[in-house]
Design a protein around this motif. Structure first.
Motif, PDB file in Angstrom:
ATOM      1  N   ASP A 262      -6.599   0.635  -1.416  1.00  0.00           N
ATOM      2  CA  ASP A 262      -8.050  -0.172  -0.672  1.00  0.00           C
ATOM      3  C   ASP A 262      -7.336  -0.928   0.390  1.00  0.00           C
ATOM      4  N   LEU A 263      -6.552  -1.651  -0.501  1.00  0.00           N
ATOM      5  CA  LEU A 263      -6.263  -2.799   1.000  1.00  0.00           C
ATOM      6  C   LEU A 263      -6.500  -2.154   2.353  1.00  0.00           C
ATOM      7  N   ALA A 264      -5.838  -1.351   2.969  1.00  0.00           N
ATOM      8  CA  ALA A 264      -5.765  -0.597   4.236  1.00  0.00           C
ATOM      9  C   ALA A 264      -6.925  -0.217   4.345  1.00  0.00           C
ATOM     10  N   LEU A 265      -7.912   0.166   3.428  1.00  0.00           N
ATOM     11  CA  LEU A 265      -9.269   0.574   3.842  1.00  0.00           C
ATOM     12  C   LEU A 265      -9.889  -0.393   5.072  1.00  0.00           C
ATOM     13  N   PHE A 266      -9.678  -1.909   3.745  1.00  0.00           N
ATOM     14  CA  PHE A 266     -10.883  -3.136   3.874  1.00  0.00           C
ATOM     15  C   PHE A 266     -10.275  -3.603   5.161  1.00  0.00           C
ATOM     16  N   TYR A 267      -8.970  -3.570   5.597  1.00  0.00           N
ATOM     17  CA  TYR A 267      -8.436  -4.305   6.789  1.00  0.00           C
ATOM     18  C   TYR A 267      -8.880  -3.555   8.337  1.00  0.00           C
ATOM     19  N   GLY A 268      -8.939  -2.274   7.932  1.00  0.00           N
ATOM     20  CA  GLY A 268      -9.568  -0.913   8.349  1.00  0.00           C
ATOM     21  C   GLY A 268     -11.028  -1.104   9.083  1.00  0.00           C
TER      22      GLY A 268
END
Length: 737
Positions: A262-268
């Motif tokens: 989820d952290l990678a998703l929100f940064y993307g």
């Protein structure tokens, strides 16, 4: 006031859909007895209101009394939280009070003989004092610690924190809110300058887009979900969760990302919003700091890289970003799927960053909103005096200590000058010999803490373990040297603070059994035995302590000096903090409507770090990811209380089950309802197989409520919040022979 079960709102659309025909049949079979305790024909003479003592929703209940004793209850139709609705736990709130295994007398355990001896309260208090003082004399004042809870009243938490820290000289004390809300606390403090959830529940009904992240309100907070369903704006409901939960099934759109991506998703998503210009530039410029550095940090998080990290198609990531752009009211809501992770704080702050970028905060239907776990976890965050000095102050800050000492009229030297160890560090301290005595209040860590086997081994190493609880049968109480019998919800007075910062009153509507006392009275009794009663001379009763908390809150972000006592809480249907004004406030108030935050410069901060690998990746020996979470709205945490209700027991499977994707079940030779062994590097368990496409291939799901589940989980915590990572570890699965 007679009533029938057909009028009790339980057969509402959401509960019809998500609890199914068994619930409806049991309600019919109850015939006014199971959920209400007495036949419908009984007409109690008095009805009083009280706030429910299970989850953080904070529903209002009407309790029906006869001869000053609760005989039934119904949902309070006037209370602004639940508007006449309640979940099964709320309807059954009286059942746990009548359980046969209530602790009714202090018990002293002989570890060698394995026997227990009843004590008088005087003898128990003297033993408590003598043994803990002996531990401190031998190993130092900081060799004794306590673990508190989000399940007792704010006034009780505050008295405990004052007695233990100022009277006993205990340095280290934390609460089981560390297991549910420490991440949100840390994220808000760092981003906003204070632990300040901005939303009010009306925002569920004011949003155009509602994003649930790692949250399953259909099961965990069903009244909140009912508020979503009540919205006339017909919001787009987006659920971001690896598992197809009940909420995901009912949502507009489910985003099934890979676990802990989820952290990678929100940064993307943030990068797409910047490249597309989908920002509230004016809001970012006027009310935030750090955006330029954040934008530069996001460069590697291209849509393609985000897709590779999350398992989501690039097109779906773009579509999700478009749903978050300014122009519509967007609210973000997260709970344990975010908070209980190895990089949980930065994940929560990534959600906050998205809200700040779009100006989705401080306005109706917006916000980056954590949903609290326990009924009074918010009270614990403000008033427990455990890891923070009262009302968000710092033990290490000399001016804060001096201020509290002056307000409470105590010597400044009585206040510890260092912060407490966090929960996990207290437990680690048992292993190193730093912590030799432990006092556990209204929580059950031998069941609920990560890596349960290690936890039980460490508890057994203590020189002296005291457990204060409603029941003498909890897994932790059975390990205790001294058990102190406590009153439960409905047997004492005080206040709770719910997820929307609403302070509500909970009442004594039943007599505690035997010699059980309210936690407040127990703390007073122990303080007198310890010899520090004069230090706490102002702490005479719950409402007197509430007035002390008002004094301590003055001028703080959580200022509640405008609340004119418990009667005002009754009259107003609870009051959201802060309230320092005169008269009665509006029922629904959100924070940051003027764009001013609690940092010294009045601005919110963009905070970020690179994603980190999971602590325990899958491999050939343990190829599956274990997910844990709530199983049903009829269960609560370790089932210490919900397990006492026959109705609630019949609303959920009696035996542990594991959800497995059809492809994995076929590959492993597991038939529906067959028995399987689930094993991690820490233990194994036997569970019934539920074949379900709700979990992704490569992962399995176990409900958190069953004792065996935490025999598998991993001892890992988020480095910023120290909150345990319950939601990801490596396991294998095989047919049970």
């Amino acid at each position: 006031m007679a009533f029938s079960l057909t009028s009790l709102q339980l057969p509402s659309p959401v509960l019809r859909e998500h609890t199914g025909p068994l619930t409806r049949r049991l309600l019919r079979e109850a015939g006014g007895r199971g959920l209400g305790q007495v036949p419908v024909a009984v007409k109690p003479e008095i009805v009083v209101t009280s706030v429910c003592g299970f989850c953080s929703t904070g529903c209002g209940l009407s309790v029906h009394l006869r001869d000053s004793q609760a005989v039934n209850l119904s949902a309070d139709g006037a209370y602004p939280v639940n508007l006449g609705m309640a979940c099964p736990k709320g309807w059954e709130s009286l059942a746990p009070l009548a359980a046969a295994d209530r602790a009714t007398v202090p018990l002293l355990r002989d570890r060698t003989a394995g026997t227990t001896t009843p004590l008088t309260w005087h003898a128990a208090a003297e033993h408590f004092s003598r043994r803990f003082k002996a531990v401190q004399a031998a190993h130092g004042a900081d060799s004794v610690a306590f673990i508190s809870t989000g399940q007792i009243c704010s006034e009780e938490m505050a008295l405990l924190g004052a007695f233990a820290k100022f009277g006993m000289g205990v340095v280290h004390g934390d609460g089981n809110t560390r297991q549910c809300m420490a991440t949100a606390v840390t994220a808000y403090k760092q981003s906003f300058g204070f632990d300040a959830p901005p939303a009010t529940y009306a925002d569920f009904e004011e949003s155009d887009v509602i994003v649930f992240i790692g949250a399953n309100p259909c099961i965990a907070h069903p009244i909140m979900w009912q508020r979503v369903m009540a919205s006339r704006r017909e919001p787009e409901v987006i659920v971001i969760d690896p598992r197809r939960t009940e909420t995901a099934l009912a949502a507009t759109w489910h985003v099934p990302l890979q676990p802990k991506s989820d952290l990678a998703l929100f940064y993307g998503l943030a990068r797409i919003l910047i490249t597309q210009g989908w920002l509230d530039h004016n809001y970012v410029a006027l009310h935030t700091n750090g955006f330029e550095d954040f934008a530069e940090f996001l460069e590697p998080f291209t849509p393609e890289a985000t897709a590779a990290a999350t398992g989501l198609p690039v097109e779906e990531i773009h579509r999700l970003a478009a749903a978050l752009k300014p122009g519509r009211r967007v609210s973000f809501w997260w709970t344990m799927g975010v908070n209980q992770g190895h990089e949980a704080t930065r994940t929560a702050q990534a959600i906050i960053n998205l809200a700040l970028m779009g100006g989705h905060i401080g306005k109706p239907g917006t916000g980056a909103n954590s949903i609290t776990g326990q009924c009074n976890a918010m009270g614990s965050r403000l008033f427990s005096n455990t890891t923070n000095l009262f009302c968000g102050r710092d033990f290490a800050n000399p001016s804060h200590r001096a201020e509290v000492a002056g307000l409470l009229e105590i010597p400044e030297s009585a206040i510890p000058d260092q912060p407490s160890l966090a929960y996990d560090q207290i437990i680690d301290g048992i292993e190193t010999g730093k912590i030799r005595g432990l006092w556990v209040i209204a929580t059950n860590p031998a069941h609920s803490w990560i890596q349960q086997g290690r936890m039980r081994e460490l508890l057994a190493k203590l020189d002296f373990l005291v457990v204060q609880d409603m029941y003498h049968t909890t897994e932790t109480a059975q390990l205790a040297d001294l058990v102190l019998p406590a009153a439960g919800w409905g047997e004492k007075e005080g206040t709770f603070v719910n997820s929307e910062r609403r302070i509500g009153r909970t009442r004594q509507v039943s007599r505690a059994p035997g010699q059980a006392l309210s936690d407040f009275r127990i703390f007073r009794l122990l303080a007198d035995a310890w010899g520090c009663g004069p230090l706490l001379r102002q702490w005479t009763d719950p409402e007197a302590v509430f007035r002390l908390l008002q004094r301590l809150s003055a001028g703080r972000p959580c200022d509640i000096t405008g609340i004119a006592g418990y009667d005002m809480l009754d009259r107003c249907g609870g009051v959201q903090w802060p309230w320092a004004g005169t008269g009665e406030p509006e029922s629904e108030r959100r924070l940051f409507s003027g764009g001013k935050f609690f940092h010294a410069d009045g601005r919110a901060r963009f905070i970020f770090d690179a994603p980190r690998p999971v602590p325990e990746p899958v491999d050939a020996e343990f190829p599956l990811v274990l997910l844990t979470g709530r199983g049903t709205s009829a269960q609560w945490h370790t089932q210490t209380r919900t397990g006492k209700s026959e109705i609630l027991r019949r609303l959920h499977p009696p035996d542990l089950y594991v959800e497995v994707h059809p492809a994995d079940a076929a590959r492993l030779g597991l038939a529906p309802h067959s028995a399987a062994l689930v094993a991690s590097r820490r233990g194994s368990l036997r569970a019934r197989v539920v074949v379900s496409p709700g979990v992704q291939p490569g992962s399995v799901f176990l409900p958190m409520h069953y004792e065996a589940t935490n025999g598998l989980t991993l001892w890992a915590v988020d480095p910023h919040s120290r909150q345990p990572s319950y939601k990801h570890c490596a396991v294998n699965l095989s047919p049970a022979t």
